[in-house]
Design a protein around this motif. Sequence first.
Motif, PDB file in Angstrom:
ATOM      1  N   LEU A  83      51.631  41.611  42.925  1.00  0.00           N
ATOM      2  CA  LEU A  83      50.130  40.565  42.996  1.00  0.00           C
ATOM      3  C   LEU A  83      49.347  41.130  42.071  1.00  0.00           C
ATOM      4  CD1 LEU A  83      52.023  39.614  45.811  1.00  0.00           C
ATOM      5  CD2 LEU A  83      49.818  39.266  46.793  1.00  0.00           C
ATOM      6  N   ARG A  84      48.378  40.087  41.748  1.00  0.00           N
ATOM      7  CA  ARG A  84      47.245  40.529  40.970  1.00  0.00           C
ATOM      8  C   ARG A  84      46.056  41.096  41.909  1.00  0.00           C
ATOM      9  NH1 ARG A  84      48.998  35.828  38.710  1.00  0.00           N
ATOM     10  NH2 ARG A  84      49.563  36.073  36.401  1.00  0.00           N
ATOM     11  N   HIS A  85      45.208  41.940  41.334  1.00  0.00           N
ATOM     12  CA  HIS A  85      44.022  42.544  42.172  1.00  0.00           C
ATOM     13  C   HIS A  85      43.385  41.371  42.838  1.00  0.00           C
ATOM     14  CE1 HIS A  85      40.973  45.818  41.991  1.00  0.00           C
ATOM     15  NE2 HIS A  85      40.501  45.079  42.799  1.00  0.00           N
ATOM     16  N   GLY A  86      43.011  40.291  42.037  1.00  0.00           N
ATOM     17  CA  GLY A  86      42.321  39.165  42.862  1.00  0.00           C
ATOM     18  C   GLY A  86      43.065  38.340  43.726  1.00  0.00           C
ATOM     19  N   GLU A  87      44.456  38.334  43.721  1.00  0.00           N
ATOM     20  CA  GLU A  87      45.163  37.490  44.499  1.00  0.00           C
ATOM     21  C   GLU A  87      45.343  38.222  46.039  1.00  0.00           C
ATOM     22  OE1 GLU A  87      48.138  35.559  41.060  1.00  0.00           O
ATOM     23  OE2 GLU A  87      48.843  37.421  42.080  1.00  0.00           O
ATOM     24  N   ILE A  88      45.387  39.642  45.772  1.00  0.00           N
ATOM     25  CA  ILE A  88      45.367  40.387  47.224  1.00  0.00           C
ATOM     26  C   ILE A  88      44.246  40.210  47.771  1.00  0.00           C
ATOM     27  CG2 ILE A  88      45.577  42.813  48.096  1.00  0.00           C
ATOM     28  CD1 ILE A  88      47.107  43.496  45.646  1.00  0.00           C
ATOM     29  N   MET A  89      42.928  40.126  47.381  1.00  0.00           N
ATOM     30  CA  MET A  89      41.692  40.281  48.169  1.00  0.00           C
ATOM     31  C   MET A  89      41.482  38.701  48.320  1.00  0.00           C
ATOM     32  SD  MET A  89      41.448  43.473  47.807  1.00  0.00           S
ATOM     33  CE  MET A  89      39.977  43.404  48.995  1.00  0.00           C
ATOM     34  N   GLY A  90      42.210  37.805  47.879  1.00  0.00           N
ATOM     35  CA  GLY A  90      41.875  36.315  48.050  1.00  0.00           C
ATOM     36  C   GLY A  90      42.455  35.948  49.276  1.00  0.00           C
ATOM     37  N   ALA A 102      52.195  32.788  50.609  1.00  0.00           N
ATOM     38  CA  ALA A 102      51.564  31.766  49.686  1.00  0.00           C
ATOM     39  C   ALA A 102      50.570  32.327  48.869  1.00  0.00           C
ATOM     40  CB  ALA A 102      51.096  30.428  50.338  1.00  0.00           C
ATOM     41  N   ILE A 103      50.529  32.245  47.650  1.00  0.00           N
ATOM     42  CA  ILE A 103      49.454  32.660  46.797  1.00  0.00           C
ATOM     43  C   ILE A 103      48.495  31.388  46.271  1.00  0.00           C
ATOM     44  CG2 ILE A 103      48.861  33.964  44.714  1.00  0.00           C
ATOM     45  CD1 ILE A 103      50.205  35.687  46.898  1.00  0.00           C
ATOM     46  N   GLU A 104      47.435  31.387  46.933  1.00  0.00           N
ATOM     47  CA  GLU A 104      46.969  29.990  46.625  1.00  0.00           C
ATOM     48  C   GLU A 104      45.435  30.227  46.095  1.00  0.00           C
ATOM     49  OE1 GLU A 104      47.214  27.950  50.358  1.00  0.00           O
ATOM     50  OE2 GLU A 104      49.110  27.482  49.718  1.00  0.00           O
ATOM     51  N   ARG A 105      44.902  31.328  46.014  1.00  0.00           N
ATOM     52  CA  ARG A 105      43.348  31.716  45.644  1.00  0.00           C
ATOM     53  C   ARG A 105      43.217  33.236  45.101  1.00  0.00           C
ATOM     54  NH1 ARG A 105      44.344  32.252  50.817  1.00  0.00           N
ATOM     55  NH2 ARG A 105      44.857  30.135  51.121  1.00  0.00           N
ATOM     56  N   GLN A 106      42.031  33.113  44.781  1.00  0.00           N
ATOM     57  CA  GLN A 106      41.733  34.656  44.129  1.00  0.00           C
ATOM     58  C   GLN A 106      40.265  35.027  44.563  1.00  0.00           C
ATOM     59  OE1 GLN A 106      42.245  35.293  39.926  1.00  0.00           O
ATOM     60  NE2 GLN A 106      40.709  33.558  39.494  1.00  0.00           N
ATOM     61  N   GLN A 107      40.073  36.260  44.551  1.00  0.00           N
ATOM     62  CA  GLN A 107      38.657  36.750  44.558  1.00  0.00           C
ATOM     63  C   GLN A 107      38.365  37.356  43.183  1.00  0.00           C
ATOM     64  OE1 GLN A 107      37.054  40.600  46.335  1.00  0.00           O
ATOM     65  NE2 GLN A 107      36.257  39.607  47.810  1.00  0.00           N
ATOM     66  N   ASN A 108      36.883  36.838  42.543  1.00  0.00           N
ATOM     67  CA  ASN A 108      36.697  37.170  41.337  1.00  0.00           C
ATOM     68  C   ASN A 108      36.116  38.406  41.548  1.00  0.00           C
ATOM     69  OD1 ASN A 108      34.227  36.521  41.977  1.00  0.00           O
ATOM     70  ND2 ASN A 108      34.221  34.595  40.918  1.00  0.00           N
ATOM     71  N   LYS A 109      35.746  39.055  40.274  1.00  0.00           N
ATOM     72  CA  LYS A 109      34.700  40.196  40.122  1.00  0.00           C
ATOM     73  C   LYS A 109      33.640  40.286  41.035  1.00  0.00           C
ATOM     74  CE  LYS A 109      36.980  41.982  36.047  1.00  0.00           C
ATOM     75  NZ  LYS A 109      36.752  42.453  34.637  1.00  0.00           N
ATOM     76  N   GLU A 110      32.786  39.025  41.207  1.00  0.00           N
ATOM     77  CA  GLU A 110      31.862  39.147  41.843  1.00  0.00           C
ATOM     78  C   GLU A 110      31.763  38.740  43.288  1.00  0.00           C
ATOM     79  OE1 GLU A 110      32.211  36.909  39.107  1.00  0.00           O
ATOM     80  OE2 GLU A 110      31.142  38.835  38.089  1.00  0.00           O
ATOM     81  N   GLY A 111      33.098  38.832  43.645  1.00  0.00           N
ATOM     82  CA  GLY A 111      33.419  38.784  45.178  1.00  0.00           C
ATOM     83  C   GLY A 111      33.627  37.232  45.624  1.00  0.00           C
ATOM     84  N   ILE A 112      33.634  36.234  44.871  1.00  0.00           N
ATOM     85  CA  ILE A 112      33.558  34.972  45.200  1.00  0.00           C
ATOM     86  C   ILE A 112      35.043  34.546  45.215  1.00  0.00           C
ATOM     87  CG2 ILE A 112      32.899  32.633  44.423  1.00  0.00           C
ATOM     88  CD1 ILE A 112      30.398  33.914  43.357  1.00  0.00           C
ATOM     89  N   VAL A 113      35.660  33.580  46.237  1.00  0.00           N
ATOM     90  CA  VAL A 113      36.983  33.179  46.145  1.00  0.00           C
ATOM     91  C   VAL A 113      37.135  31.797  45.093  1.00  0.00           C
ATOM     92  CG1 VAL A 113      38.716  32.430  47.802  1.00  0.00           C
ATOM     93  CG2 VAL A 113      37.373  34.121  48.455  1.00  0.00           C
ATOM     94  N   THR A 114      37.912  32.144  44.244  1.00  0.00           N
ATOM     95  CA  THR A 114      38.086  30.813  43.341  1.00  0.00           C
ATOM     96  C   THR A 114      39.480  30.217  43.408  1.00  0.00           C
ATOM     97  OG1 THR A 114      38.476  32.162  41.430  1.00  0.00           O
ATOM     98  CG2 THR A 114      36.180  31.745  42.277  1.00  0.00           C
ATOM     99  N   LEU A 159      42.243  37.686  55.411  1.00  0.00           N
ATOM    100  CA  LEU A 159      43.141  38.805  55.898  1.00  0.00           C
ATOM    101  C   LEU A 159      42.637  40.487  55.801  1.00  0.00           C
ATOM    102  CD1 LEU A 159      46.034  39.672  56.708  1.00  0.00           C
ATOM    103  CD2 LEU A 159      46.700  39.799  53.894  1.00  0.00           C
ATOM    104  N   LEU A 160      41.862  40.663  54.741  1.00  0.00           N
ATOM    105  CA  LEU A 160      41.330  41.821  54.284  1.00  0.00           C
ATOM    106  C   LEU A 160      39.761  41.763  54.617  1.00  0.00           C
ATOM    107  CD1 LEU A 160      43.232  42.663  51.322  1.00  0.00           C
ATOM    108  CD2 LEU A 160      43.865  43.626  53.255  1.00  0.00           C
ATOM    109  N   ILE A 161      39.333  42.289  55.748  1.00  0.00           N
ATOM    110  CA  ILE A 161      38.056  42.408  56.292  1.00  0.00           C
ATOM    111  C   ILE A 161      37.070  43.498  56.232  1.00  0.00           C
ATOM    112  CG2 ILE A 161      38.715  40.004  57.643  1.00  0.00           C
ATOM    113  CD1 ILE A 161      38.204  42.088  60.149  1.00  0.00           C
ATOM    114  N   TYR A 169      36.522  41.447  52.760  1.00  0.00           N
ATOM    115  CA  TYR A 169      36.620  42.754  51.762  1.00  0.00           C
ATOM    116  C   TYR A 169      36.393  42.435  50.182  1.00  0.00           C
ATOM    117  CZ  TYR A 169      37.967  47.690  53.200  1.00  0.00           C
ATOM    118  OH  TYR A 169      37.777  48.885  53.633  1.00  0.00           O
ATOM    119  N   HIS A 170      35.633  43.243  49.748  1.00  0.00           N
ATOM    120  CA  HIS A 170      35.455  43.030  48.316  1.00  0.00           C
ATOM    121  C   HIS A 170      36.377  44.127  47.370  1.00  0.00           C
ATOM    122  CE1 HIS A 170      33.392  43.572  44.433  1.00  0.00           C
ATOM    123  NE2 HIS A 170      32.524  42.395  44.751  1.00  0.00           N
ATOM    124  N   SER A 171      36.565  43.240  46.352  1.00  0.00           N
ATOM    125  CA  SER A 171      37.827  43.943  45.358  1.00  0.00           C
ATOM    126  C   SER A 171      37.471  45.512  45.107  1.00  0.00           C
ATOM    127  CB  SER A 171      38.114  43.155  44.032  1.00  0.00           C
ATOM    128  OG  SER A 171      36.734  43.307  43.540  1.00  0.00           O
TER     129      SER A 171
END
Length: 244
Positions: A83-90, A102-114, A159-161, A169-171
């Motif tokens: 899994l990609r970095h952002g996918e794990i955190m999303g 299911a991989i359906e979203r990601q967290q970007n570097k600003e901590g926003i889920v996209t 999932l990660l809080i 949780y932030h990346s």
Amino acid sequence: IQAKDNLSKSYITLILVRFRSILQSAVVDKIIKDNPSKHIKVTGLKPKPRALTRLQFAEIMNVAPNILNTQELLMFHLSLQGLRHGEIMGLNAGDLINSDLAIERQQNKEGIVTALKTPKAYRHVYLPEATIKLYNKQLEANRHVYEQLNKTYVDDSPLLINKYNGGRYHSTNLTRMFNKISKAVGFKVFAHMMRHYFATIAIDKGANIRDVANYLGHENIDMTMLYNLGTSEGMKKLSNTINV
């Protein structure tokens, strides 16, 4: 931004990430229309080493369970699945059904889920039993945290809080976790290195290249082949290719 001799490149990059985060908050609050820092790049960065030997990987696997807490160990296990970095955190609580994640979203570097970047990035991966146990253990811990905060933990909860406020949780915490492993084993380890190792070992074991590409969420197999870094063991086997 050009990295200078009196400041480390990693430090300048950290400053840039924090600066982007502040400006992104201003965009969200409609103070400014766009984030001008998203076009800024730090030049002169040395490429990170991406190849791991099997011996190094074995050392990582031996050390990680002894120094990581449950949430960190779950992040580590998820990285082992490519899994990609952002996918794990999303990831959200309800993304796992049986062994199907299911991989359906990601967290970007600003901590926003996209949304994910490409259609191929939307996919399912299948977790081994050890990772499923960690996942479920994390869910139980999260429910307890939410109860203490008088909140209800649902499938759409992260999932990660952050155990203090229940937020996602932030990346940077994933980076911090791999820095902890790096310090323990004495060489640099990071999340994307695990993704490369996954591709390398899968292909080395004879997995179908298209299956590996789909599992990693690659648009084409050319990218997957770039992830295949080869192994020292494979190089040794080649020494007997031609009998002399």
